[in-house]
Write an enzyme that holds these catalytic residues in place. Structure first.
Site, PDB file in Angstrom:
ATOM      1  N   ARG A 190       0.806  -1.215   0.000  1.00 37.41           N
ATOM      2  CA  ARG A 190       0.000   0.000   0.000  1.00 37.41           C
ATOM      3  C   ARG A 190       0.844   1.273   0.000  1.00 37.41           C
ATOM      4  O   ARG A 190       0.595   2.189  -0.784  1.00 37.41           O
ATOM      5  CB  ARG A 190      -0.943  -0.004   1.219  1.00 37.41           C
ATOM      6  CG  ARG A 190      -2.200  -0.811   1.013  1.00 37.41           C
ATOM      7  CD  ARG A 190      -2.672  -1.466   2.300  1.00 37.41           C
ATOM      8  NE  ARG A 190      -1.723  -2.502   2.701  1.00 37.41           N
ATOM      9  CZ  ARG A 190      -1.797  -3.760   2.254  1.00 37.41           C
ATOM     10  NH1 ARG A 190      -2.759  -4.122   1.457  1.00 37.41           N
ATOM     11  NH2 ARG A 190      -0.899  -4.663   2.615  1.00 37.41           N
ATOM     12  N   THR A 191       1.851   1.341   0.871  1.00 37.95           N
ATOM     13  CA  THR A 191       2.636   2.582   0.950  1.00 37.95           C
ATOM     14  C   THR A 191       3.409   2.820  -0.342  1.00 37.95           C
ATOM     15  O   THR A 191       3.370   3.922  -0.895  1.00 37.95           O
ATOM     16  CB  THR A 191       3.604   2.529   2.150  1.00 37.95           C
ATOM     17  OG1 THR A 191       2.858   2.312   3.347  1.00 37.95           O
ATOM     18  CG2 THR A 191       4.375   3.836   2.271  1.00 37.95           C
ATOM     19  N   LYS A 205      26.579  -5.648  -1.282  1.00 39.19           N
ATOM     20  CA  LYS A 205      27.988  -5.320  -1.483  1.00 39.19           C
ATOM     21  C   LYS A 205      28.579  -4.539  -0.312  1.00 39.19           C
ATOM     22  O   LYS A 205      29.746  -4.142  -0.359  1.00 39.19           O
ATOM     23  CB  LYS A 205      28.148  -4.510  -2.771  1.00 39.19           C
ATOM     24  CG  LYS A 205      27.797  -5.303  -4.035  1.00 39.19           C
ATOM     25  CD  LYS A 205      27.923  -4.443  -5.287  1.00 39.19           C
ATOM     26  CE  LYS A 205      27.611  -5.255  -6.546  1.00 39.19           C
ATOM     27  NZ  LYS A 205      27.688  -4.433  -7.778  1.00 39.19           N
ATOM     28  N   ARG A 251      11.788   3.345   3.348  1.00 36.22           N
ATOM     29  CA  ARG A 251      11.397   2.461   4.447  1.00 36.22           C
ATOM     30  C   ARG A 251      12.577   1.575   4.802  1.00 36.22           C
ATOM     31  O   ARG A 251      13.240   1.038   3.915  1.00 36.22           O
ATOM     32  CB  ARG A 251      10.193   1.592   4.077  1.00 36.22           C
ATOM     33  CG  ARG A 251       9.875   0.535   5.139  1.00 36.22           C
ATOM     34  CD  ARG A 251       8.614  -0.238   4.835  1.00 36.22           C
ATOM     35  NE  ARG A 251       7.442   0.598   5.010  1.00 36.22           N
ATOM     36  CZ  ARG A 251       6.187   0.155   4.870  1.00 36.22           C
ATOM     37  NH1 ARG A 251       5.962  -1.105   4.554  1.00 36.22           N
ATOM     38  NH2 ARG A 251       5.180   0.983   5.053  1.00 36.22           N
ATOM     39  N   HIS A 291       5.725   6.145  11.372  1.00 39.02           N
ATOM     40  CA  HIS A 291       5.207   6.030  10.005  1.00 39.02           C
ATOM     41  C   HIS A 291       4.350   7.273   9.773  1.00 39.02           C
ATOM     42  O   HIS A 291       3.122   7.204   9.764  1.00 39.02           O
ATOM     43  CB  HIS A 291       4.386   4.749   9.866  1.00 39.02           C
ATOM     44  CG  HIS A 291       4.121   4.330   8.451  1.00 39.02           C
ATOM     45  ND1 HIS A 291       4.326   5.160   7.369  1.00 39.02           N
ATOM     46  CD2 HIS A 291       3.647   3.163   7.934  1.00 39.02           C
ATOM     47  CE1 HIS A 291       3.997   4.515   6.255  1.00 39.02           C
ATOM     48  NE2 HIS A 291       3.594   3.302   6.581  1.00 39.02           N
TER      49      HIS A 291
END
Length: 352
Positions: A76-77, A108, A129, A159
């Site tokens: 959703r986000t 890496k 995120r 959030h």
């Protein structure tokens, strides 16, 4: 745009009703916004809703590019930010930084700061995120980044854009008024009396409820705010969130274990899933899974004006039988996410 200090206090209350206060700025925490700034965002989101429903979008962000960088899974986000960017004429690059993702940077050994700094060479704004609490703040407020960073969730921390879309949904559905100039809600359904919000489920790991509790508490509402916490014994609201809320004015905090008691007289029931991915063992998760289930029997006893919200995805904490109840607004809530994120992108990129 950035600060040499990682101290969030340097940017607290800096996003106001002045659109220039948003342009080129990071969005890391709900503490950055004044109540007038929240109203500015909500009014912009309402205009975005009207735009989408009448024309589908426009080209105000044409030639702008969003870096969508997710080190944790998201549907959703990530999709709503990408859709928001495209609705306004922009485009995006998506980086899946999780295990098995499409980037080699972390494999890496590259630092998160260097990864974002490189992506900034191609883009205008980053949505990030990451599973580590405080990581987005460290990247955004450190010396490395030169373009805006938006926090899309940092571990069990904050959030902020979810909290903003949640608050917008409550504001819009209930007709709330904010205690600022032009903050009176003139809708026919404008809310009167206290605002009683029940936060139900996994309150320990739920960054959405952490941010929402703080955002509601620090906003100047023309209503007394009552926050009711209802969670299994091991998943209560963290002390640091309750301590933050306690410092705010005109807010009461109450704790419940019985869901049916918690919803009495409530205006909002905000449900969260028990987050299996946050538990150290499956056994610990199984002990609390299914502790609360919102079903039609609960809804029959709940106030007729109480809306039901959920940040989604749900597992079994809301029965699908509830979906047809007009008080169930979680899918309207998801649509609001695109409108609010359109508003955030437009404000930060200087095209509200």
């Amino acid at each position: 745009m950035t600060s040499a200090s990682n101290d969030l206090s340097a940017v607290t209350n800096t996003l106001t009703d002045d659109v220039s206060s948003w342009e080129g700025k990071n969005l890391i925490s709900v503490t950055q916004m004044t109540t007038s700034g929240i109203l500015r965002l909500f009014e912009t989101a309402q205009s975005m809703r009207n735009l989408v429903r009448s024309k589908g979008g426009d080209d105000r962000l044409k030639h702008k590019v969003l870096a969508s960088v997710f080190y944790e899974a998201s549907t959703r986000t990530s999709c709503s930010f990408q859709a928001a960017m495209m609705r306004l004429g922009g485009t995006f690059l998506h980086v899946d930084g999780g295990k098995g993702g499409n980037t080699s940077a972390s494999k890496k050994g590259e630092s998160l700061e260097d990864t974002i700094r490189c992506l900034e060479c191609y883009t205008d704004v980053t949505v990030l995120r990451h599973p580590t609490t405080g990581s987005v703040q460290q990247v955004a407020l450190g010396d490395g980044t030169v373009k805006p960073v938006i926090n899309a969730g940092d571990g069990v921390g904050e959030h902020p854009t979810q909290a903003l879309l949640d608050f917008f949904t409550i504001f819009d559905e209930l007709g709330l008024s904010l205690d600022v100039d032009n903050g009176n809600n003139t809708a026919d359904n404008s809310h009167t009396g206290p605002l009683v919000v029940v936060l139900l489920g996994d309150l320990k790991h739920g960054r959405t409820v952490h941010s929402l509790a703080k955002l509601l508490a620090r906003s100047s509402l023309k209503h007394e705010l009552v926050l009711r916490y209802c969670a299994p014994a091991s998943l209560e609201m963290p002390a640091h969130v309750k301590e933050y809320v306690q410092q705010c004015t005109d807010v009461k905090q109450e704790e419940y274990s019985d869901m049916s008691e918690a919803v009495k007289g409530a205006n909002v029931l905000y449900v969260t899933r028990v987050q299996k991915e946050r538990f150290e063992t499956t056994e610990d998760y199984e002990k609390v899974k299914g502790a609360y289930v919102v079903d039609t029997s609960l809804m029959e006893a709940a106030p007729q004006g109480m809306i039901v919200m959920h940040p989604l995805p749900r597992v079994d904490e809301i029965s699908t039988d509830v979906d047809s109840d007009p008080r169930a607004c979680y899918f309207r809530q998801m649509e609001n996410g695109m409108f609010v994120r359109m508003a955030i992108l437009a404000l930060i990129l200087g095209a509200p």
